[in-house]
Scaffold this active site. Structure first.
Site, PDB file in Angstrom:
ATOM      1  N   HIS A 169      46.024 -32.879  -6.494  1.00 36.86           N
ATOM      2  CA  HIS A 169      45.642 -33.927  -6.198  1.00 36.86           C
ATOM      3  C   HIS A 169      44.881 -33.101  -4.376  1.00 36.86           C
ATOM      4  O   HIS A 169      45.625 -32.483  -3.780  1.00 36.86           O
ATOM      5  CB  HIS A 169      46.148 -35.064  -5.473  1.00 36.86           C
ATOM      6  CG  HIS A 169      47.439 -35.486  -4.751  1.00 36.86           C
ATOM      7  ND1 HIS A 169      48.384 -35.511  -5.397  1.00 36.86           N
ATOM      8  CD2 HIS A 169      47.934 -35.103  -3.340  1.00 36.86           C
ATOM      9  CE1 HIS A 169      49.323 -35.292  -3.966  1.00 36.86           C
ATOM     10  NE2 HIS A 169      48.501 -35.310  -3.059  1.00 36.86           N
ATOM     11  N   LEU A 170      43.573 -33.112  -4.085  1.00 29.79           N
ATOM     12  CA  LEU A 170      42.624 -32.673  -3.615  1.00 29.79           C
ATOM     13  C   LEU A 170      42.368 -33.998  -2.680  1.00 29.79           C
ATOM     14  O   LEU A 170      42.501 -35.135  -2.790  1.00 29.79           O
ATOM     15  CB  LEU A 170      41.855 -32.157  -4.681  1.00 29.79           C
ATOM     16  CG  LEU A 170      40.663 -32.059  -2.839  1.00 29.79           C
ATOM     17  CD1 LEU A 170      40.647 -30.542  -2.293  1.00 29.79           C
ATOM     18  CD2 LEU A 170      39.048 -30.973  -3.783  1.00 29.79           C
TER      19      LEU A 170
END
Length: 702
Positions: free
Chosen positions: A599-600
């Site tokens: 996840h960013l």
């Protein structure tokens, strides 16, 4: 549970805590004179945004010493005004605390902060201090401290506290100050006991001895006593010291039960049952007979256990049942790596003792209901309503000698904090005429019932262990590194993730089931708000590829996905900047995330959030632990993988402003500084589009 993750985003929280925000707090300071109670209050009140009132019995009467009723009256008045109060008095026994605890209720939480510092430190302070507001100082006062510490009674949750924090050294005190200073007017703190290994302990390390005439003692007279060695239970050596202040030759135990050598980081995947003595003190069963049966049944099941472990647990190292069982198990040469005793709270074995247990046993009542006392009340309380509901779905009552295996719902705090997947209720024999099913000292029948109880318990545990081969068996991966269980997924090695760390993965794989959380979704990504944002704006862009659990799993074939995720993040920053042009953003990944699924983070650089509470929160976003998205894309393009800075030292670095890099002692001070700091960001951050203010173009083509 406090947010232990660096992502913070999606870890489960007890819903009750979310509903109880903003309550005033009565915080009882518990500690000997000179343990630092007044300093604690002053440090918290200086840094806190919550309105606190310090109520000190030494000054309650117009600057002079007053009475307990005056303190109670002042506390009640402050609470009525919506203020939180510190009760600054010794409060060293239950009777001294009970009236203050009654100030709590549906709208007021009652906490205890126990400054259980070494006695020699308190005595040294009090012997040297001058101009104390209560005139308690000098050698004569030191003798008073020594006497008080012999009779102290540490607080327990059963007295009515919702939270107890034990501070055993000055580092613990500083941490507690930071915790309370960070509690804003609308915040609440997790419930439970924090920081104490043995809540029944009455003595400390470092008790000093005095001259036989304590009234003549001065600072120069304070000398450490000489330790002697004495054989304790089972031949263990324990250090003792003597005190001459009215208690000649009193021996004070200062050693602790050693941690079994069988507990190691390599055992995170071993099925483990933690069980209390089923023949509880309330059942008044003979301990010699009970210990014989425990060892007998353990020996019978040893060949069936495989690599599984059995652990007998009690709260105190002075437990007679632990001593008896240890000695008898040693006589039988039972493998101490597969069966051992452990001192600790059965509801906090992992978080407080480092012992991973996926199954715990409950010495239940026949109604299978919460209530009563001891283990049964503690387990139901710790597991929450989910356990009672799950239990009632399976049975309404339990007969002596039987066990009931109950899978613990993932919503239970015991599940996501401690890694407990099952609770096994067991009912043993009763010799107490005031309790149901009393056997009137019929030990022939009683021993048979207890044998059946342990047989049922161990069979129930084996049934769980045999069906959980492929599942993570504890929450070990919450705080430790990768498990030994590694699987090949899409050609990469991926650690075994505990159930509580799967929330992001579940959303990414099935966004349609989480429509209330999902802001945007496609075949490649899902966008959600961070559940516990660390800034005004904090989004997560989740990858939707199985096996892409973290940055270490990323290779060149994922480059296109990384660019898409980056562009999605920029699109959302454009939206936010249109609403508030003063914001500045960074897009990046944690080197080693605590939640499964790549996840960013899209996070504004104001860091204005009540959820930013700990050093690891701050350092995970402001040190090299945070890998900027543009750098990750470049590295994967050039080298086929991203650089991973898996170094815990990064998370424990000193707190420094992300703009001017000035150092700060704690989170409250840091937050106060960054809210006013107008220095430009470091030059390195202003390169290559690492910072995203209004109208910034990344230059990255998807």
């Amino acid at each position: 549970m406090e947010e232990m993750d660096i992502d913070g985003a999606s870890k489960p929280k007890a819903c009750e805590q979310e509903k109880e925000k903003g309550k005033p707090i009565v915080a009882l300071l518990v500690g000997a004179p000179a343990s630092g109670k007044s300093t604690f209050c002053e440090n918290v009140m200086r840094a806190s945004s919550r309105p606190w009132v310090r109520i000190c019995q030494d000054t309650i009467n117009n600057g002079k010493a007053g009475s307990k009723p005056q303190c109670l009256k002042s506390a009640a008045a402050s609470l009525k005004e919506g203020k939180s109060v510190f009760i600054d008095r010794c409060n060293l026994d239950k009777d001294q605390r009970v009236e203050f605890v009654k100030l709590g209720g549906a709208e007021v939480e009652v906490h205890a902060v126990v400054l259980d510092l070494p006695a020699k430190l308190c005595i040294s302070r009090i012997a040297k201090r001058t101009r104390h507001e209560g005139n308690l100082q000098g050698g004569k006062a030191a003798a008073v401290v020594n006497r008080m510490l012999q009779n102290k009674e540490l607080p327990k949750l059963s007295e009515g506290f919702s939270r107890i924090t034990f501070c055993r050294n000055e580092t613990d005190v500083d941490a507690a100050v930071n915790t309370y200073a960070a509690v804003g007017p609308s915040d609440t703190l997790p419930r439970g006991c924090f920081g104490q290994k043995d809540p029944n302990a009455k003595t400390q390390l470092g008790i000093m001895k005095f001259l036989k005439r304590p009234h003549e003692t001065n600072t120069q007279d304070l000398v450490p006593s000489q330790p002697t060695e004495e054989k304790g239970p089972c031949g263990k050596t324990q250090e003792t010291v003597s005190s001459s202040s009215g208690m000649a030759n009193q021996k004070i135990k200062v050693s602790e039960d050693p941690v079994p050598s069988s507990i190691s980081q390599d055992d995170s995947d071993v099925p483990t049952l933690a069980f209390p003595s089923i023949s509880t003190a309330d059942f008044q069963f003979n301990l010699e007979k009970a210990s014989d049966i425990i060892v007998q049944k353990v020996e019978e099941f040893m060949d069936k256990l495989g690599n599984a472990r059995l652990v007998l647990v009690d709260l105190t190292e002075r437990s007679k049942i632990l001593s008896l069982v240890r000695a008898k198990a040693a006589e039988k040469n039972i493998d101490s790596k597969r069966f051992f005793t452990f001192v600790g709270d059965i509801c906090q074995l992992y978080t407080k003792g480092g012992l991973r247990c996926n199954v715990i046993a409950n010495a239940a009542n026949w109604r299978l209901k919460p209530g009563g006392g001891g283990v049964n009340a503690a387990i139901f309380n710790a597991a929450g309503a989910a356990l009672e509901t799950a239990t009632m779905d399976r049975a309404k009552t339990l007969h002596p000698g039987n066990a009931l295996v109950v899978p613990l719902p993932s919503t239970s705090p015991l599940y996501h904090k401690e890694g407990v997947t099952h609770v096994i209720h067991v009912l043993g024999p009763n010799m107490n005429p005031n309790r149901p099913n009393c056997l009137d000292n019929d030990y022939i029948k009683g021993c048979k019932v207890l044998e059946d109880a342990y047989s049922s318990l161990f069979k129930g545990f084996l049934s769980v262990a045999n069906t959980q081969v492929s599942l993570p068996r504890s929450s070990g991966s919450i705080l430790s590194g990768p498990s030994k269980l590694e699987n090949k997924i899409s050609g990469t090695k991926t650690k075994s993730w505990a159930p509580c760390l799967q929330a992001l993965y579940n959303i990414a794989m099935q966004p349609e089931k989480h429509d209330k959380q999902v802001l945007e979704a496609s075949d490649d990504f899902v966008v959600i708000n961070d559940m516990y944002p660390k800034a005004k704006r904090h989004l997560l862009v989740l990858a939707r590829i199985k096996g892409l659990d973290c940055l270490a799993d990323v290779h060149k074939e994922h480059l296109h996905l990384l660019k898409i995720m980056h562009e999605v993040g920029l699109r959302w920053t454009d939206k936010f900047l249109g609403e508030d042009a003063s914001l500045v953003f960074r897009l990046g990944y944690h080197s080693v995330p605590s939640m499964r699924q790549l996840h960013l983070h899209v996070i504004s650089q104001d860091f204005d959030s009540k959820h930013l509470k700990h050093k690891k929160h701050w350092n995970s976003f402001t040190t090299a632990f945070f890998r900027d998205s543009v750098d990750v894309i470049e590295e994967v393009n050039d080298h086929g993988k991203a650089t991973i800075l898996d170094d815990n030292k990064l998370l424990s670095m000193e707190l420094r402003c992300h703009r001017c890099r000035s150092a700060h002692p704690n989170i409250p001070r840091l937050k106060s500084h960054i809210s006013n700091c107008q220095d430009p960001f470091p030059a390195e951050l202003q390169k290559k589009g690492r910072l995203v203010p209004a109208q910034t173009n990344s230059g990255i083509e998807p």
